[in-house]
Design an enzyme around this catalytic site. Structure first.
Site, PDB file in Angstrom:
ATOM      1  N   ASN A 192       3.399  12.681 -36.045  1.00  0.00           N
ATOM      2  CA  ASN A 192       2.450  13.338 -36.968  1.00  0.00           C
ATOM      3  C   ASN A 192       1.014  12.845 -36.802  1.00  0.00           C
ATOM      4  O   ASN A 192       0.077  13.630 -36.913  1.00  0.00           O
ATOM      5  CB  ASN A 192       2.924  13.208 -38.417  1.00  0.00           C
ATOM      6  CG  ASN A 192       2.985  11.780 -38.896  1.00  0.00           C
ATOM      7  OD1 ASN A 192       3.367  10.889 -38.141  1.00  0.00           O
ATOM      8  ND2 ASN A 192       2.596  11.551 -40.116  1.00  0.00           N
TER       9      ASN A 192
ATOM     10  N   GLU B  44       8.757   1.670 -41.242  1.00  0.00           N
ATOM     11  CA  GLU B  44       7.908   2.539 -42.088  1.00  0.00           C
ATOM     12  C   GLU B  44       8.545   3.914 -42.053  1.00  0.00           C
ATOM     13  O   GLU B  44       8.530   4.577 -41.016  1.00  0.00           O
ATOM     14  CB  GLU B  44       6.489   2.618 -41.505  1.00  0.00           C
ATOM     15  CG  GLU B  44       5.760   1.294 -41.425  1.00  0.00           C
ATOM     16  CD  GLU B  44       5.360   0.772 -42.787  1.00  0.00           C
ATOM     17  OE1 GLU B  44       5.321   1.562 -43.756  1.00  0.00           O
ATOM     18  OE2 GLU B  44       5.115  -0.442 -42.892  1.00  0.00           O
TER      19      GLU B  44
ATOM     20  N   CYS C 106       2.989  11.259 -43.938  1.00  0.00           N
ATOM     21  CA  CYS C 106       4.009  10.643 -44.795  1.00  0.00           C
ATOM     22  C   CYS C 106       3.466  10.372 -46.195  1.00  0.00           C
ATOM     23  O   CYS C 106       4.221  10.201 -47.135  1.00  0.00           O
ATOM     24  CB  CYS C 106       4.496   9.358 -44.150  1.00  0.00           C
ATOM     25  SG  CYS C 106       3.142   8.239 -43.773  1.00  0.00           S
TER      26      CYS C 106
ATOM     27  N   GLU D 231       2.832  -3.273 -43.000  1.00  0.00           N
ATOM     28  CA  GLU D 231       1.874  -3.346 -41.900  1.00  0.00           C
ATOM     29  C   GLU D 231       0.496  -3.599 -42.498  1.00  0.00           C
ATOM     30  O   GLU D 231       0.333  -3.693 -43.703  1.00  0.00           O
ATOM     31  CB  GLU D 231       1.894  -2.036 -41.117  1.00  0.00           C
ATOM     32  CG  GLU D 231       3.247  -1.733 -40.498  1.00  0.00           C
ATOM     33  CD  GLU D 231       3.221  -0.518 -39.572  1.00  0.00           C
ATOM     34  OE1 GLU D 231       2.802   0.552 -40.008  1.00  0.00           O
ATOM     35  OE2 GLU D 231       3.630  -0.674 -38.406  1.00  0.00           O
TER      36      GLU D 231
HETATM   37  P1  NAD Z   1      11.888  10.367 -36.007  1.00  0.00           P
HETATM   38  O1  NAD Z   1      12.592   9.325 -36.802  1.00  0.00           O
HETATM   39  O2  NAD Z   1      12.667  11.537 -35.545  1.00  0.00           O
HETATM   40  O3  NAD Z   1      11.254   9.743 -34.693  1.00  0.00           O
HETATM   41  C1  NAD Z   1      10.338   8.687 -34.724  1.00  0.00           C
HETATM   42  C2  NAD Z   1      10.378   7.958 -33.411  1.00  0.00           C
HETATM   43  O4  NAD Z   1      11.644   7.343 -33.264  1.00  0.00           O
HETATM   44  C3  NAD Z   1      10.191   8.848 -32.193  1.00  0.00           C
HETATM   45  O5  NAD Z   1       9.440   8.171 -31.216  1.00  0.00           O
HETATM   46  C4  NAD Z   1      11.620   9.054 -31.721  1.00  0.00           C
HETATM   47  O6  NAD Z   1      11.721   9.365 -30.364  1.00  0.00           O
HETATM   48  C5  NAD Z   1      12.211   7.694 -32.026  1.00  0.00           C
HETATM   49  N1  NAD Z   1      13.675   7.678 -32.160  1.00  0.00           N
HETATM   50  C6  NAD Z   1      14.508   8.672 -32.564  1.00  0.00           C
HETATM   51  N2  NAD Z   1      15.786   8.250 -32.500  1.00  0.00           N
HETATM   52  C7  NAD Z   1      15.779   6.971 -32.077  1.00  0.00           C
HETATM   53  C8  NAD Z   1      16.787   6.008 -31.807  1.00  0.00           C
HETATM   54  N3  NAD Z   1      18.085   6.273 -31.941  1.00  0.00           N
HETATM   55  N4  NAD Z   1      16.404   4.781 -31.393  1.00  0.00           N
HETATM   56  C9  NAD Z   1      15.103   4.475 -31.237  1.00  0.00           C
HETATM   57  N5  NAD Z   1      14.102   5.360 -31.444  1.00  0.00           N
HETATM   58  C10 NAD Z   1      14.437   6.589 -31.867  1.00  0.00           C
HETATM   59  O7  NAD Z   1      10.643  10.812 -36.876  1.00  0.00           O
HETATM   60  P2  NAD Z   1       9.592  11.946 -36.539  1.00  0.00           P
HETATM   61  O8  NAD Z   1      10.240  13.268 -36.791  1.00  0.00           O
HETATM   62  O9  NAD Z   1       8.953  11.670 -35.234  1.00  0.00           O
HETATM   63  O10 NAD Z   1       8.480  11.653 -37.663  1.00  0.00           O
HETATM   64  C11 NAD Z   1       8.534  12.145 -38.957  1.00  0.00           C
HETATM   65  C12 NAD Z   1       9.021  11.075 -39.907  1.00  0.00           C
HETATM   66  O11 NAD Z   1       8.179   9.927 -39.828  1.00  0.00           O
HETATM   67  C13 NAD Z   1       8.928  11.520 -41.349  1.00  0.00           C
HETATM   68  O12 NAD Z   1      10.102  11.136 -42.004  1.00  0.00           O
HETATM   69  C14 NAD Z   1       7.744  10.749 -41.898  1.00  0.00           C
HETATM   70  O13 NAD Z   1       7.757  10.508 -43.281  1.00  0.00           O
HETATM   71  C15 NAD Z   1       7.842   9.487 -41.135  1.00  0.00           C
HETATM   72  N6  NAD Z   1       6.562   8.784 -41.141  1.00  0.00           N
HETATM   73  C16 NAD Z   1       6.455   7.643 -41.884  1.00  0.00           C
HETATM   74  C17 NAD Z   1       5.242   6.957 -41.940  1.00  0.00           C
HETATM   75  C18 NAD Z   1       5.088   5.696 -42.735  1.00  0.00           C
HETATM   76  O14 NAD Z   1       4.085   5.008 -42.539  1.00  0.00           O
HETATM   77  N7  NAD Z   1       5.996   5.350 -43.614  1.00  0.00           N
HETATM   78  C19 NAD Z   1       4.157   7.451 -41.215  1.00  0.00           C
HETATM   79  C20 NAD Z   1       4.308   8.617 -40.476  1.00  0.00           C
HETATM   80  C21 NAD Z   1       5.517   9.268 -40.438  1.00  0.00           C
END
Ligand code: NAD
Length: 479
Positions: free
Chosen positions: A150, A248, A282, A460
């Site tokens: 995002n 996060e 998020c 963080e």
């Molecule tokens: P996601 O969990 O699908 O993927 C995030 C990252 O993790 C990607 O790089 C993905 O390739 C990797 N990943 C996926 N499966 C994995 C595994 N088994 N092992 C290791 N890595 C793996 O999330 P997304 O769809 O990319 O992002 C959206 C989500 O991120 C939303 O839930 C949003 O709320 C959250 N988000 C949280 C924050 C925060 O600061 N809390 C900030 C931004 C986004």
């Protein structure tokens, strides 16, 4: 443009010889290939990082700081190029990438380049025992950083900068959905004189590349931002190896509006906190609770303003709402609008996919406002992560607090009021890691950033990040 991994200071093709398509969300066209790196690719990245660690961990703070600040300056000098790449890769308006994403990525390096020179450890004199204790804060070794799509470069660098500032060497994986600016970062790091192997960027799917990083027995810590389900999976894999974890995760944040607020500022900010980056932040306030006294007025004014937002091509300067990041994501968001309707929600505006002339296959959705009857419906309990918000009225402070906290997530909350007692009561009682009062997303990089409940573990930002990326070791000297 085809992407390569950045390992040991050079770009290289993946040993996996496996690639995934990279889509432009504005028109739905594949415009490049991204490596889907495997365990062998992660293993060579680890070797590079591990070899670099001995020297990087002993590099003076002044020198580390100088290099980080140089990376920051080079990002600023390449603002236009990076912003355009981010906009094309992600679908976000170019204006947003230019004003927020890339400047913040540069700030992350500058901030931690400065912070490391001020990072101190504790000492304790054991009075009466003729002993003194002091704490060393030593880098962990090779660490893994995994980030979402995002805010691609913004969140990628938010992890990398403190990790390398603290003397670690890094294996980092951006989201496979938005790999472009992470790819371009490699060349900036080389130009800035970052020694080879200190930062290694491997690309690929979460289930292959991400999993290989988390499973690597000698990667000492994982800093992860992404969905809650992925975070739980990573914790299950990493915990038996006793890796340090920073997670996060998702959010479903309340935006609580009282009648005594500064109405115009609230209204303008609420449009932003609902729909900035197509609602794919998020921290967006997706559950809007409004004091009954002003509910009807707010509903009318808010819907009117939302209807004025222009959905358009991300590179068009007049665009407010760009494309959603991918087709599967657009389908997911649209399916939640349907579920909300089935559960009795009333769509006040939006709710439909739109076509942008000339870009009919892009992933566009009207910003959507849904009036709901209760907080227990799926649209209020599950993270949608798109341009969709709900509104509902409340009558008392107690009710507003109950609604805000009645959720498994706990990332952030926004409160609109000019009542000091209420501000303090809500600040103490809201079950979130961050509370904004009369503002939204005002960030000071020194503050702890992260979520409570299922929104994450750890913090963080500022010295919290430097503490995460170092191991405290206490030394006790008897004299
Ligand atoms: P996601 O969990 O699908 O993927 C995030 C990252 O993790 C990607 O790089 C993905 O390739 C990797 N990943 C996926 N499966 C994995 C595994 N088994 N092992 C290791 N890595 C793996 O999330 P997304 O769809 O990319 O992002 C959206 C989500 O991120 C939303 O839930 C949003 O709320 C959250 N988000 C949280 C924050 C925060 O600061 N809390 C900030 C931004 C986004």
């Amino acid at each position: 443009m085809n992407i390569q991994n950045y390992i040991n200071g050079v770009y290289r093709l993946p040993l996996s010889n496996d690639y995934i398509d990279n889509y432009n969300p504005a028109n739905g066209i594949v415009y490049g290939k991204t490596p889907n790196s495997n365990t062998e690719d992660v293993a060579i990245a680890f070797e590079a990082a591990n070899s670099a660690f001995k020297s990087w961990s002993k590099t003076t703070l002044e020198e580390r700081s100088r290099i980080l600040i140089k990376i920051s300056e080079l990002l600023e000098a390449n603002l236009e190029r990076f912003a355009k790449a981010e906009s094309i890769d992600n679908g976000k308006p170019l204006s947003l990438a230019t004003s927020i994403d890339i400047p913040r990525a540069a700030s992350n390096f500058r901030f931690f380049g400065n912070a490391i020179t001020q990072f101190a450890s504790e000492s304790h004199e054991s009075v009466g025992l003729n002993a003194v204790n002091f704490t060393l804060r030593q880098p962990l070794g090779v660490v893994g950083c995994i980030s979402p799509w995002n805010l691609p470069l913004y969140l990628f660098t938010w992890k990398i900068a403190p990790a390398i500032a603290a003397g670690n060497c890094v294996i980092a994986k951006p989201s496979e959905v938005t790999p472009m600016t992470a790819y371009l970062l490699g060349e900036i790091c080389t130009k800035a004189g970052l020694p080879k192997g200190v930062l290694n960027i491997v690309h690929g799917l979460g289930t292959t590349t991400g999993q290989a990083i988390v499973e690597h027995p000698n990667i000492k810590a994982i800093s992860f931002t992404g969905g809650t389900a992925t975070g739980a999976h990573i914790a299950r894999v990493a915990a038996p190896m006793f890796k340090k974890l920073s997670l996060e995760l998702g959010g479903k944040n309340p935006n609580i509006i009282f009648a005594d607020c500064d109405y115009d500022t609230m209204l303008e900010t609420t449009v932003r906190s609902s729909f900035a980056n197509q609602g794919q932040i998020c921290l967006c306030g997706s559950r809007i609770f409004v004091e009954e006294k002003i509910y009807e007025k707010f509903k009318k004014d808010f819907v009117q303003k939302v209807k004025q937002l222009k959905v358009g091509h991300p590179l068009d300067v007049s665009t407010n709402i760009g494309a959603l990041v991918s087709k599967p994501h657009l389908e997911k968001v649209a399916s939640y609008i349907k579920i909300a309707e089935d559960e009795g929600g009333r769509i006040l505006c939006g709710g439909i996919e739109v076509t942008v002339k000339g870009f009919e296959n892009g992933y566009y959705l009207q910003p959507t406002v849904i009036e709901v009857q209760n907080n227990s419906c799926s649209i209020n309990q599950e993270e949608v992560f798109g341009p969709v918000v709900t509104i509902m009225p409340f009558t008392t402070d107690k009710e507003a607090l109950r609604l805000a906290n009645d959720i498994k997530y706990g990332l952030s909350a926004t409160l609109w009021t000019n009542n000091l007692n209420r501000t303090m009561q809500f600040s103490q009682t809201l079950q979130t890691g961050i509370v904004w009062v009369n503002t939204w997303m005002l960030r000071d990089l020194r503050t702890p950033f992260g979520g409570a409940k299922e929104s994450g573990v750890g913090r963080e930002g500022g010295f919290e990040a430097l503490r995460f990326f170092t191991e405290p070791k206490n030394i006790c000297i008897k004299y």
